[in-house]
Scaffold this motif. Structure first.
Motif, short mmCIF file in Angstrom:
data_model
loop_
_atom_site.label_atom_id
_atom_site.label_comp_id
_atom_site.label_asym_id
_atom_site.label_seq_id
_atom_site.Cartn_x
_atom_site.Cartn_y
_atom_site.Cartn_z
N GLU A 181 38.59 37.37 49.74
CA GLU A 181 39.20 36.03 49.83
C GLU A 181 38.87 35.21 48.59
OE1 GLU A 181 37.44 32.88 52.22
OE2 GLU A 181 39.40 32.55 53.11
N ARG A 182 37.65 35.37 48.07
CA ARG A 182 37.26 34.57 46.90
C ARG A 182 38.19 34.85 45.72
NH1 ARG A 182 31.79 34.16 43.39
NH2 ARG A 182 32.24 32.09 42.59
N THR A 183 38.56 36.12 45.55
CA THR A 183 39.47 36.47 44.46
C THR A 183 40.88 35.97 44.73
OG1 THR A 183 38.18 38.31 43.62
CG2 THR A 183 40.56 38.47 43.35
N VAL A 184 41.33 36.12 45.98
CA VAL A 184 42.69 35.67 46.31
C VAL A 184 42.80 34.15 46.10
CG1 VAL A 184 44.44 35.53 48.11
CG2 VAL A 184 43.11 37.62 47.84
N LEU A 185 41.81 33.40 46.57
CA LEU A 185 41.84 31.95 46.34
C LEU A 185 41.67 31.65 44.84
CD1 LEU A 185 39.74 30.56 49.36
CD2 LEU A 185 42.22 30.58 49.10
N GLY A 186 40.97 32.54 44.14
CA GLY A 186 40.72 32.36 42.71
C GLY A 186 41.96 32.52 41.84
N LEU A 187 43.06 33.04 42.41
CA LEU A 187 44.31 33.15 41.63
C LEU A 187 44.77 31.77 41.18
CD1 LEU A 187 46.17 35.72 43.93
CD2 LEU A 187 45.07 36.19 41.73
N ASP A 188 44.42 30.75 41.98
CA ASP A 188 44.85 29.38 41.66
C ASP A 188 43.70 28.54 41.11
OD1 ASP A 188 47.37 29.93 42.84
OD2 ASP A 188 46.47 29.67 44.81
N ALA A 189 42.56 29.15 40.79
CA ALA A 189 41.38 28.37 40.39
C ALA A 189 41.29 28.25 38.87
CB ALA A 189 40.12 29.03 40.93
N ALA A 190 40.60 27.20 38.43
CA ALA A 190 40.49 26.94 36.98
C ALA A 190 39.42 27.80 36.31
CB ALA A 190 40.15 25.46 36.77
N ASP A 191 38.46 28.32 37.11
CA ASP A 191 37.28 28.93 36.50
C ASP A 191 37.31 30.47 36.51
OD1 ASP A 191 36.99 29.33 39.20
OD2 ASP A 191 35.02 28.38 39.39
N ARG A 192 38.48 31.09 36.52
CA ARG A 192 38.55 32.56 36.57
C ARG A 192 39.24 33.14 35.33
NH1 ARG A 192 37.53 33.21 42.16
NH2 ARG A 192 36.41 31.26 42.55
N HIS A 193 38.83 34.38 35.00
CA HIS A 193 39.53 35.15 33.97
C HIS A 193 40.29 36.25 34.70
CE1 HIS A 193 37.10 33.19 30.95
NE2 HIS A 193 36.01 33.52 31.62
N HIS A 194 41.47 36.57 34.19
CA HIS A 194 42.29 37.60 34.82
C HIS A 194 42.67 38.67 33.79
CE1 HIS A 194 43.11 34.41 37.83
NE2 HIS A 194 43.20 33.64 36.77
N ALA A 195 42.79 39.92 34.25
CA ALA A 195 43.36 40.99 33.42
C ALA A 195 44.47 41.63 34.26
CB ALA A 195 42.29 42.01 33.06
N LEU A 196 45.64 41.79 33.65
CA LEU A 196 46.81 42.28 34.40
C LEU A 196 47.40 43.47 33.66
CD1 LEU A 196 47.54 38.68 34.24
CD2 LEU A 196 48.04 39.65 36.49
N ALA A 197 47.58 44.60 34.37
CA ALA A 197 48.12 45.80 33.74
C ALA A 197 49.55 46.01 34.23
CB ALA A 197 47.26 47.01 34.11
N TYR A 198 50.46 46.23 33.29
CA TYR A 198 51.88 46.40 33.63
C TYR A 198 52.38 47.78 33.21
CZ TYR A 198 52.07 41.39 34.45
OH TYR A 198 51.86 40.13 34.94
#
Ligand SMILES: CC(C)(COP(=O)(O)OP(=O)(O)OC[C@H]1O[C@@H](n2cnc3c(N)ncnc32)[C@H](O)[C@@H]1OP(=O)(O)O)[C@@H](O)C(=O)NCCC(=O)NCCS
Length: 292
Positions: A40-57
């Motif tokens: 849940e912390r990561t799912v809510l973190g999709l909209d948070a200011a303090d997270r870094h994301h890496a996305l593979a396409y």
């Protein structure tokens, strides 16, 4: 292993369609794996200011995702049909570049174990999932000793006092104790949030403060002991058992047929409290990190 697909990185809240793609990736993966890779912390973190994301396409489609939390823990998932192509490795490299020092493996499944070993990572923390069935017509009741009183959380007025109690109670547990006001407000906005299920304990000894709390969560017929916290100065007075039962009683009264919780494997006092209430370990999540 060379990267097989492009990995994009982003900081802060993800754009709506990208966040939707991550949620969909997580749901499709859970159907195959049988366990949720993203908490849940990561799912809510999709909209948070303090997270870094890496996305593979791959071919314009999201096939893998990683999120790095502010204190350096991370979560990582690759679509089951796209595994063993180096995507997990590319995401982990991007995560470490963004400050990740550890990664969660929910359910501790064999691919995660092998992946961690391939990257020289070892288990640095274990979190037990404990559960307990609720018997038909079971009622759980208890009362706090004098002079403690219990009341429900009031949205819009108890936030700061609760955050203060939470950081004091969980000073040794960075993920829980470091919860920010933005994270608390995001939880309040979640469909499961029920202010009546967040029980606050007060005592004249600590005027204006929340002394302890039991935050319950209910999703469908499953209840959760989401967090039980007691200020350090009040620990050791036998409040934990009563407080646990008060929250369990609330959940049972709302009609759940099962109660679950997560607890650190090294937290002997909490484990004993929950075992006494009939909980048993049903699964273990692990955190992998560098040795030492
Ligand atoms: C763990 C996970 C992220 C790996 O993603 P991936 O894209 O398959 O990883 P990679 O292709 O980069 O694998 C790198 C190496 O890890 C090891 N590995 C990964 N999965 C493995 C498996 N199922 N069996 C054996 N070794 C495995 C291998 O050594 C592999 O190298 P190789 O394919 O050249 O032998 C993916 O299985 C997943 O999303 N699992 C569910 C979520 C999860 O558990 N996340 C926590 C990760 S610790």
């Amino acid at each position: 292993m060379p990267p097989t697909v492009p990995v994009r990185t982003a900081d802060g809240p993800l754009a709506g369609p990208v966040a939707d793609a991550v949620r969909s990736l997580a749901e499709r993966t859970q159907l195959v794996d049988g366990a949720a890779a993203l908490s849940e912390r990561t799912v809510l973190g999709l909209d948070a200011a303090d997270r870094h994301h890496a996305l593979a396409y791959a071919s314009g489609r999201l096939v893998g995702y990683a999120q790095v939390w502010p204190e350096g823990a991370s979560e990582l998932v690759v679509l089951p049909t796209e595994r063993r192509r180096g995507i997990g490795t590319s995401l982990w490299t991007a995560s470490t570049d963004a400050g990740a020092t550890s990664v969660w493996a929910h359910g501790a499944m064999p691919p995660a174990k092998a992946f961690a070993a391939a990257h020289g990572l070892v288990v640095v923390r274990k979190l037990h999932r404990m559960e307990r069935a609720v018997r038909p017509a079971e009622a759980i009741t208890d009362r706090l000793p004098e002079p403690y009183t219990v009341r429900r959380f009031v949205v819009g007025s108890d936030e700061d006092a609760w955050l203060d109690a939470n950081s004091a109670a969980f000073a040794e547990h960075p993920e829980q104790g470091g919860m920010t006001k933005a994270e608390l407000l995001a939880k309040e906005a979640a469909p499961w949030f029920d202010p009546a299920g967040l029980l606050l304990v007060e005592t004249p000894e600590l005027p204006g403060k929340i002394a302890a709390f039991h935050w319950t969560k209910r999703v469908g017929s499953e209840g959760e002991v989401h967090a039980v916290g007691i200020r350090p100065e009040l620990q050791g007075r036998g409040l934990a058992g009563v407080l646990t039962r008060l929250g369990m009683g609330y959940l049972v009264a709302t009609g759940v047929d099962r109660i679950v919780l997560w607890v650190d494997s090294g937290n002997e006092r909490a484990l004993r409290t929950y075992e006494r209430e009939g909980f048993r370990v049903s699964a273990t999540d692990v955190v992998y990190g560098a040795p030492g």
